[in-house]
Design a protein around this motif. Sequence first.
Motif, PDB file in Angstrom:
ATOM      1  N   THR A 144       2.895  -9.798  10.639  1.00 12.50           N
ATOM      2  CA  THR A 144       3.053  -8.350  10.547  1.00 12.50           C
ATOM      3  C   THR A 144       3.009  -7.931   9.085  1.00 12.50           C
ATOM      4  O   THR A 144       3.646  -8.551   8.225  1.00 12.50           O
ATOM      5  N   ARG A 145       2.253  -6.886   8.812  1.00 15.92           N
ATOM      6  CA  ARG A 145       2.156  -6.390   7.440  1.00 15.92           C
ATOM      7  C   ARG A 145       3.522  -5.861   6.996  1.00 15.92           C
ATOM      8  O   ARG A 145       4.228  -5.186   7.753  1.00 15.92           O
ATOM      9  N   GLY A 146       3.900  -6.156   5.766  1.00 13.99           N
ATOM     10  CA  GLY A 146       5.161  -5.675   5.230  1.00 13.99           C
ATOM     11  C   GLY A 146       5.067  -4.235   4.764  1.00 13.99           C
ATOM     12  O   GLY A 146       3.999  -3.621   4.779  1.00 13.99           O
ATOM     13  N   PRO A 147       6.187  -3.637   4.347  1.00 15.38           N
ATOM     14  CA  PRO A 147       6.161  -2.257   3.837  1.00 15.38           C
ATOM     15  C   PRO A 147       5.252  -2.139   2.620  1.00 15.38           C
ATOM     16  O   PRO A 147       5.127  -3.076   1.825  1.00 15.38           O
ATOM     17  N   GLU A 148       4.644  -0.976   2.462  1.00 13.85           N
ATOM     18  CA  GLU A 148       3.741  -0.742   1.332  1.00 13.85           C
ATOM     19  C   GLU A 148       4.253   0.417   0.474  1.00 13.85           C
ATOM     20  O   GLU A 148       4.736   0.202  -0.632  1.00 13.85           O
ATOM     21  N   ARG A 149       4.171   1.637   0.972  1.00 18.20           N
ATOM     22  CA  ARG A 149       4.599   2.785   0.163  1.00 18.20           C
ATOM     23  C   ARG A 149       6.087   2.766  -0.119  1.00 18.20           C
ATOM     24  O   ARG A 149       6.544   3.317  -1.122  1.00 18.20           O
ATOM     25  N   PHE A 150       6.860   2.143   0.785  1.00 19.15           N
ATOM     26  CA  PHE A 150       8.318   2.174   0.632  1.00 19.15           C
ATOM     27  C   PHE A 150       8.890   0.759   0.514  1.00 19.15           C
ATOM     28  O   PHE A 150       9.997   0.483   0.978  1.00 19.15           O
ATOM     29  N   ALA A 151       8.106  -0.133  -0.117  1.00 19.82           N
ATOM     30  CA  ALA A 151       8.547  -1.522  -0.253  1.00 19.82           C
ATOM     31  C   ALA A 151       9.815  -1.648  -1.094  1.00 19.82           C
ATOM     32  O   ALA A 151      10.596  -2.587  -0.906  1.00 19.82           O
ATOM     33  N   PHE A 207       9.025   3.955  -5.305  1.00 23.87           N
ATOM     34  CA  PHE A 207       9.365   3.251  -4.080  1.00 23.87           C
ATOM     35  C   PHE A 207       8.275   2.290  -3.625  1.00 23.87           C
ATOM     36  O   PHE A 207       8.494   1.488  -2.721  1.00 23.87           O
ATOM     37  N   ALA A 208       7.065   2.351  -4.211  1.00 34.88           N
ATOM     38  CA  ALA A 208       5.995   1.431  -3.788  1.00 34.88           C
ATOM     39  C   ALA A 208       6.169   0.015  -4.356  1.00 34.88           C
ATOM     40  O   ALA A 208       6.029  -0.953  -3.584  1.00 34.88           O
ATOM     41  N   PRO A 209       6.358  -0.229  -5.641  1.00 29.46           N
ATOM     42  CA  PRO A 209       6.433   0.777  -6.700  1.00 29.46           C
ATOM     43  C   PRO A 209       5.105   0.922  -7.449  1.00 29.46           C
ATOM     44  O   PRO A 209       4.360  -0.049  -7.606  1.00 29.46           O
ATOM     45  N   TYR A 210       4.823   2.158  -7.860  1.00 33.60           N
ATOM     46  CA  TYR A 210       3.709   2.419  -8.778  1.00 33.60           C
ATOM     47  C   TYR A 210       4.259   2.442 -10.203  1.00 33.60           C
ATOM     48  O   TYR A 210       5.322   3.033 -10.452  1.00 33.60           O
ATOM     49  N   ALA A 264      11.093  -2.867   8.825  1.00 37.07           N
ATOM     50  CA  ALA A 264      10.849  -1.671   9.637  1.00 37.07           C
ATOM     51  C   ALA A 264      10.359  -0.501   8.801  1.00 37.07           C
ATOM     52  O   ALA A 264       9.791   0.456   9.335  1.00 37.07           O
ATOM     53  N   ARG A 265      10.514  -0.567   7.475  1.00 36.17           N
ATOM     54  CA  ARG A 265      10.048   0.527   6.616  1.00 36.17           C
ATOM     55  C   ARG A 265       8.529   0.693   6.661  1.00 36.17           C
ATOM     56  O   ARG A 265       8.006   1.746   6.277  1.00 36.17           O
TER      57      ARG A 265
END
Length: 831
Positions: free
Chosen positions: A45-52, A124-127, A217-218
């Motif tokens: 399952t892909r992990g969180p991206e924008r809110f990693a 939160f990505a973080p960028y 779940a994020r």
Amino acid sequence: MLTLALRTLRTRWTTFAGSFVALSLGVALMTVMGLALAASLDAPTRGPERFAAAPVVVTAHDTVRVPTPIGPRTGRLAHPRPVPDRTVAALRALGRVTVDRSFAVRARGGPADLVGHPWSTARFAPYELTAGRAPRADGEVVAGGDWTAVGRRLLTAHGTVRVVGTVRTLGFENPVFYPDAQAARLAPASTRLVVDADPAAVRRTVGADAEVLTGDARRRADPDPDRDQEALTALNALFGTAGGVTAFVSVFVVASTFAFAVVQRRREFGLLRAAGATPGQVRRTVLAEALLVGVLASAAGCALGGYGAPLLVARVVDEGLAPAWFRLGPAVWPYHLAFWTGLLVALCGAAAASWRAGRTAPTQALREASADSGPLTPARRLCGAALLIAAAVLLAHALLTDPGELLHRKTYVSRPMLLISALALLSPALLRPLTRLLTALPARLPGAVGVLARENTGASLRRTAAIAAPVLVTVALTGSLLGATATLDAARAAELKDRTVADFVIVPATGPATGTATGPATAAAAGGAADGIDPASVERLRRVPGAVLSPTSASAVHVLEDGVALVRSEARAADPRLLAATVRLPVAAGRITALDDDSIVVNEEWETHTVGRRVQVWLGDGTRRSLRIAAVLSTGTGGNGVWVTPANAVGAPVDRVDVRVAEGADATAVAAALRAAVGGADGARVLTRAQWLDANGPRTNRTTRLGLLLVLGIALLYTALSLANTLVMAASERVREFAALRLAGATGAQVLRLAAAEALTVVAAGALLGALTAVLALSGMTGALRLLAAPAAPLALPWPALGAATAACALLAVLTSTATTAVVLRRRARA
């Protein structure tokens, strides 16, 4: 039996070479497909991206949950409602709350999929900044990627902005970050918050008002969180279809090869019977030969598939059909499945041939050694007739009960195989008149080549059928698969043309200018940016003199059918008074103008589709409503969705405006005014009706196109193997025939021309049977389209593809036939 089988394989290795290659190739393909399928089933399952890096994410409910007798059913909402203000206020008491917003950005010279966010969410990505600084004032932005640079000014639909910083993109979006205050004005509604507080406290505060996401779940708050699963599901269908076709063609080729080999060995079996061998011993000998070939070929195929699977996976990743992380796993079951399937295919392919071999009596073998009689056995006639009847019954059942089923890809890929098998089994009865028809004119020409080609192809029907069968498969699959997509595309194009009566259609500059009841209805629900035409532009458009407008929005509704199935239907929202002037909908019952805030327009696919009856639906924001059916649309090709009023599509942005030029108005002046109203090239696009139809014409997606090419490539490859193998086997038994022709005065060139003429005749006959199969298969689809009240569209046969497939088969057959005949003549001359 095994000893005799081994000696037979050693002395007649050329007879079994084709079966070995075909079977090993089939097992290799099944191994490749199985390994790829296993990798997709066991994909991580892909992990969180924008809110990693976000501590806690609070999102609005993006699914509707409906209780049923067999458990709750859920569906994704098109337009989730924002998190309630009281909940946001309560969360601020727990800790820092950051409001996330997403909106489409259209910038001249920039990527088409730019999406805007508040700068406060970048961490939160973080960028991280790679150059410049954070945006502080209105008109300042930070852009992701290397398409722009610090100090550059960008002309966007929201005005001119200056790039004050850049960040490295993370692969899942092309972001543009605005100051928080400006982002709030551009996207007032928000469905996601990031809360810096204890997760348990956040859950107690939120309660049932929203969802609280932590850990993996994020990812559900990311843009299009299900894109990986959707891509892998499409790949599963692709690999499953290709594997099924591989198994089908493998059985076809192996059975044809063994059947022809048994015909060639009638004298040998007759001698075995005369020496005291029982019919059972003869059958076991043939099956033992198939067992040996199957074991060796399956082992070789598994080894070959193990090398080929990584190449296929790399290709689908490079083509963008699978996620970048898609890799093969350690699964072993595909090897077992492919090996035992290959062995079973070999035994099944030889079963019918072994039965015929066991029935050979000594006197029959001696009498039939030089005569080809009774090629269509009662068993073959019975099986062919049964398959033909089964195909007709299934078609009639589908037409009478569910015509729309015939428009599904899985149906028009699998159904033709019944017809192909039936006509292949019955081909000996059809080939004699066909070959005589094809050689009628050549037989009248000077010389004996035409006459001999007619007599040889008609007399040796088993050989003729063995050569024609693979051609029939290839041409039939080419015609039925490509013809099905072409016929369906033509019907959809005609349907779109009939439905669109507007003079101009205005769509977002980067949005999907959809012509059906579909659109970016789930973008917001997926955490992305729902593109649309801003309300200010719509108001300016309304003020254009001489223009009659009908703005519409993409949405979706859910309905519970049979009490247990929650069915999602794509919908569009429009003012019915304006809609009737710009769109021609295929109304089967009721009136479009009867649509109001208490009603809905459905299509005939709905379980309840009687005008005046009420139906319980869940709207795009999850609101449950009981709506009266105002009108019913015909099913058509499946693009006639649901229509509601804007009041029942809260939160859906306008993504399409149909425009009719009022009577007496100048179309050129209206077009210029429309373009000025939407802000020129960087606002929405103003398309003429012709441009709209061209942009929205039906197109086959990449996965479907790759699947069709893979299936046809497999069929063509097997055809090449079968043709080459059968022609080589046939040439070895025609030594005396060619010698007799030479003694009768025929030159070597004439014998070669005869071999080429026979090959061309048989290929042409097989191609005609394949084209007939394709026409029969496509006739069912055209019948279904008529029953579904779709616009009349002609049966579309892919003539260029059919010609190319036939030409490839003819070229291969002529080259193989003349080459093997030349070798036979050379050996005879040396002898």
